[in-house]
Design a protein around this motif. Structure first.
Motif, mmCIF file in Angstrom:
data_model
loop_
_atom_site.group_PDB
_atom_site.id
_atom_site.type_symbol
_atom_site.label_atom_id
_atom_site.label_comp_id
_atom_site.label_asym_id
_atom_site.label_seq_id
_atom_site.Cartn_x
_atom_site.Cartn_y
_atom_site.Cartn_z
ATOM 1 N N SER A 154 -31.204 9.053 48.685
ATOM 2 C CA SER A 154 -31.563 10.440 48.916
ATOM 3 C C SER A 154 -30.501 11.368 48.336
ATOM 4 N N PHE A 155 -30.957 12.467 47.743
ATOM 5 C CA PHE A 155 -30.098 13.407 47.054
ATOM 6 C C PHE A 155 -30.617 14.826 47.280
ATOM 7 N N ILE A 156 -29.822 15.806 46.867
ATOM 8 C CA ILE A 156 -30.280 17.191 46.818
ATOM 9 C C ILE A 156 -30.401 17.600 45.358
ATOM 10 N N PHE A 157 -31.576 18.067 44.982
ATOM 11 C CA PHE A 157 -31.802 18.622 43.654
ATOM 12 C C PHE A 157 -31.454 20.100 43.698
ATOM 13 N N MET A 158 -30.448 20.498 42.924
ATOM 14 C CA MET A 158 -30.003 21.885 42.871
ATOM 15 C C MET A 158 -30.564 22.546 41.620
ATOM 16 N N ALA A 159 -31.185 23.710 41.790
ATOM 17 C CA ALA A 159 -31.797 24.403 40.653
ATOM 18 C C ALA A 159 -31.627 25.908 40.812
ATOM 19 N N LEU A 194 -30.468 39.416 36.469
ATOM 20 C CA LEU A 194 -29.900 38.074 36.607
ATOM 21 C C LEU A 194 -29.058 37.900 37.860
ATOM 22 N N ARG A 195 -28.475 38.967 38.368
ATOM 23 C CA ARG A 195 -27.685 38.838 39.595
ATOM 24 C C ARG A 195 -28.572 38.466 40.784
ATOM 25 N N ASP A 196 -29.882 38.731 40.660
ATOM 26 C CA ASP A 196 -30.822 38.430 41.732
ATOM 27 C C ASP A 196 -31.505 37.076 41.518
ATOM 28 N N SER A 197 -30.986 36.265 40.598
ATOM 29 C CA SER A 197 -31.525 34.905 40.456
ATOM 30 C C SER A 197 -31.276 34.129 41.741
ATOM 31 N N ARG A 198 -32.193 33.241 42.076
ATOM 32 C CA ARG A 198 -32.150 32.550 43.367
ATOM 33 C C ARG A 198 -31.841 31.068 43.194
ATOM 34 N N TYR A 199 -31.624 30.416 44.316
ATOM 35 C CA TYR A 199 -31.326 28.980 44.330
ATOM 36 C C TYR A 199 -32.502 28.228 44.948
ATOM 37 N N VAL A 200 -32.846 27.121 44.319
ATOM 38 C CA VAL A 200 -33.901 26.244 44.812
ATOM 39 C C VAL A 200 -33.271 24.880 45.034
ATOM 40 N N TRP A 201 -32.965 24.578 46.294
ATOM 41 C CA TRP A 201 -32.431 23.270 46.672
ATOM 42 C C TRP A 201 -33.533 22.506 47.386
ATOM 43 N N LEU A 202 -33.798 21.281 46.925
ATOM 44 C CA LEU A 202 -34.882 20.475 47.493
ATOM 45 C C LEU A 202 -34.446 19.015 47.612
ATOM 46 N N PRO A 203 -35.032 18.280 48.568
ATOM 47 C CA PRO A 203 -34.699 16.855 48.691
ATOM 48 C C PRO A 203 -35.231 16.054 47.512
ATOM 49 N N LEU A 204 -34.406 15.141 47.025
ATOM 50 C CA LEU A 204 -34.775 14.245 45.933
ATOM 51 C C LEU A 204 -34.632 12.810 46.417
ATOM 52 N N LYS A 205 -35.598 11.979 46.076
ATOM 53 C CA LYS A 205 -35.619 10.589 46.528
ATOM 54 C C LYS A 205 -35.834 9.656 45.345
ATOM 55 N N VAL A 206 -35.110 8.536 45.335
ATOM 56 C CA VAL A 206 -35.318 7.492 44.337
ATOM 57 C C VAL A 206 -36.017 6.328 45.014
ATOM 58 N N GLY A 207 -37.194 5.957 44.521
ATOM 59 C CA GLY A 207 -37.951 4.857 45.114
ATOM 60 C C GLY A 207 -39.399 4.899 44.695
ATOM 61 N N GLY A 208 -40.032 3.741 44.583
ATOM 62 C CA GLY A 208 -41.426 3.672 44.155
ATOM 63 C C GLY A 208 -41.522 3.452 42.654
ATOM 64 N N LEU A 209 -42.759 3.341 42.143
ATOM 65 C CA LEU A 209 -42.985 3.043 40.737
ATOM 66 C C LEU A 209 -42.967 4.319 39.912
ATOM 67 N N PHE A 265 -27.888 20.404 38.911
ATOM 68 C CA PHE A 265 -27.024 19.368 39.483
ATOM 69 C C PHE A 265 -27.827 18.559 40.491
ATOM 70 N N VAL A 266 -27.433 17.298 40.668
ATOM 71 C CA VAL A 266 -28.024 16.440 41.693
ATOM 72 C C VAL A 266 -26.885 15.904 42.553
ATOM 73 N N LEU A 267 -26.960 16.179 43.857
ATOM 74 C CA LEU A 267 -25.880 15.845 44.784
ATOM 75 C C LEU A 267 -26.311 14.707 45.699
ATOM 76 N N PRO A 268 -25.573 13.584 45.741
ATOM 77 C CA PRO A 268 -25.944 12.482 46.639
ATOM 78 C C PRO A 268 -25.665 12.801 48.093
ATOM 79 N N ALA A 297 -28.874 16.970 34.392
ATOM 80 C CA ALA A 297 -28.252 16.709 35.700
ATOM 81 C C ALA A 297 -28.297 15.198 35.902
ATOM 82 N N VAL A 298 -27.128 14.549 35.898
ATOM 83 C CA VAL A 298 -27.036 13.091 35.896
ATOM 84 C C VAL A 298 -26.550 12.591 37.252
ATOM 85 N N PHE A 299 -27.120 11.474 37.719
ATOM 86 C CA PHE A 299 -26.675 10.842 38.956
ATOM 87 C C PHE A 299 -26.943 9.341 38.859
ATOM 88 N N LYS A 300 -26.460 8.604 39.841
ATOM 89 C CA LYS A 300 -26.526 7.145 39.798
ATOM 90 C C LYS A 300 -26.989 6.611 41.142
#
Length: 483
Positions: free
Chosen positions: A420-425, A433-448, A410-413, A350-353
């Motif tokens: 700040s982005f949304i990490f989609m998983a 498999l039809r009962d597979s779930r979605y895990v969307w969480l906040p993603l942040k770029v910053g820090g060491l 996927f990573v959505l800006p 999952a690529v982003f910029k």
């Protein structure tokens, strides 16, 4: 008299030594040797300062970066670290001694094995039943839950049906200001093609959902449908279609979809291409191919700011990633290709910029079982890429080592919140498999970054990528355009 003068001179030398020991300045204490050391460290400091100043100036095109207070307050809401207690596995039942002798000692249970076991308590904890659902059509829902993401719970569309868009990605149509979510529709029976083969569902097709707020999603139907009867077609029902991604080509005015195409035994290892004049389809399937003459499995697309699009895919039996630019019409590949993350055995890219730097989240190769994610960074999408650590933050140790029991896709800006982005998983459920779930969480770029660099003298040139665990979270007001 000479003896007296000799004693006086010895006393003076002794006093000079005492004064040197008491001097508060270290470069005076040992003469030129320490002066040279200080001079060298001063030069190193100046070189590092000039280096980082030049690097930052280059990254920002010479512009100063202004951080608005509203951006900071909104970002802090997404960066709250939420801890979870450690998991306690249920005590193992005693086995019959005859069974132990006949079958051998049983392997100790792990959190992952219990997660995959549909009869375990841990499995039901990560796959709650329909009484816990998310969406506009949820019965007995209150306004206090509207707009909140609940990672791992059933997510309903505006018709009240579970969303089927697995392994997917999101395309934002600027003309209509609408988000389109494309993914695998797995609303079929799970089975195994072979006795020990991987769990699978017959191809139904690629589903599409539309939204203006990223929370309530309207089902736009199957935009690329599987084939029921044509056994020679790539989309024949017993084959494989995974990880569809869509981008728009402004020159041809077409929406272009790329996806992983395979047979039931995962021997074809190709990519497929389809086109449409509308984001809601229908898409016309064109062909499949092995990119650059190599096998291709998990893949993604990335469209850069200059309009050049790239295919990134796992190759050589998932040993490496390959990356290369698409042709101008986005329907093929140029002859340019680079191998990246060589011999690292990664998948699910999952690529982003962000501010001129390219980032990527990948997973290990462990089938349907979750594993530890890894973040990577590069100055060019063609590489070289460096590992910068596990991005998972919060939860507990097991959650962090399993990417919160999910695999990225996927990573959505978020346009209104810089960095700040949304990490989609996907949280895969191989027993159904039809009962597979979605895990969307906040993603942040910053820090060491966590891990040392591969080739940059150890300087922390890349910012840390952090995915924050939350049981319940929402996008801050004004996330589209924070002023």
């Amino acid at each position: 008299m000479a003896r007296l003068f000799s004693e006086v001179n010895k006393g003076r030398v002794r006093m000079r030594r005492i004064r040197r020991k008491l001097s508060p300045f270290p470069f005076n204490n040992a003469g030129g040797r320490f002066s040279l050391s200080v001079a060298l460290w001063t030069c190193v400091f100046l070189i590092m300062f000039i280096y980082f100043f030049t690097y930052i100036t280059k990254r920002t095109n010479g512009r100063l970066i202004h951080v608005h207070p509203n951006h900071l307050s909104v970002a802090y809401e997404l960066e709250e670290i939420e801890e979870e207690p450690d998991f306690r596995l249920p005590s193992a039942h005693k086995r019959n001694p005859r069974a132990v002798k006949r079958r051998g000692p049983k392997k100790p249970s792990t959190a992952i094995s219990k997660f995959l076991d549909e009869s375990s308590e841990i499995h039901s904890m990560f796959f709650p039943d329909r009484s816990l659902t998310v969406g506009l059509k949820v019965e007995n829902s209150s306004s206090s839950s509207t707009g909140y993401f609940y990672p791992g719970q059933i997510w309903l569309d505006t018709d009240g049906n579970p969303i089927q868009a697995h392994g997917g990605g999101i395309f934002f149509d600027a003309r209509s200001e609408t988000y389109y979510w494309y993914g695998e529709n797995k609303d079929g029976a799970t089975y195994h093609a072979q006795h020990k083969g991987t769990a699978r569902v017959d191809i139904i097709g690629v589903g599409c959902y539309s939204s203006n707020d990223l929370w309530s999603w309207k089902n736009e139907g199957i935009v690329l449908r599987g084939k029921e009867r044509n056994m020679t077609h790539d989309l024949y029902k017993t084959n494989v279609v995974e990880r569809p991604k869509v981008i728009f080509n402004a020159k041809t005015n077409q929406y272009v979809m790329w996806m992983h195409i395979d047979d039931g035994n995962y021997n074809k290892a190709s990519v497929g291409v389809a086109i449409s004049n509308s984001p809601t389809g229908p898409f016309t399937y064109l062909y499949s191919m092995r990119p650059h003459g190599s096998d291709s499995r998990d893949m993604t697309l990335f469209k850069d700011d200059d309009g050049i699009a790239y295919l990134i895919y796992s190759s050589r039996e998932n040993i490496d990633f390959h990356v290369g630019p698409l042709t101008e019409d986005y329907l093929g590949l140029t002859g340019v290709m680079k191998r990246i993350l060589v011999r690292q055995h990664r998948e699910a890219p999952a690529v982003f910029k962000h501010r001129g730097t390219y980032y990527m989240i990948t997973s290990g190769c462990s089938g349907w079982a979750p594993n530890r994610a890894m973040a990577h960074a590069a100055a060019s999408v063609m590489g070289p890429w460096e590992n910068i650590g596990n991005p998972s933050v919060g939860g507990n140790r097991v959650l962090r080592l399993t990417t919160f029991f999910s695999q990225g896709t996927f990573v959505l800006p978020l346009p209104g919140i810089p960095g700040s982005f949304i990490f989609m998983a996907d949280r895969w459920n191989p027993s159904d498999l039809r009962d597979s779930r979605y895990v969307w969480l906040p993603l942040k770029v910053g820090g060491l970054a966590d891990e040392p660099m591969d080739y940059t003298f150890g300087f922390p040139l890349w910012s840390r990528v952090s995915i924050f665990w939350h049981k319940r979270w929402r996008l801050p007001e004004g996330w589209k355009n924070v002023n």
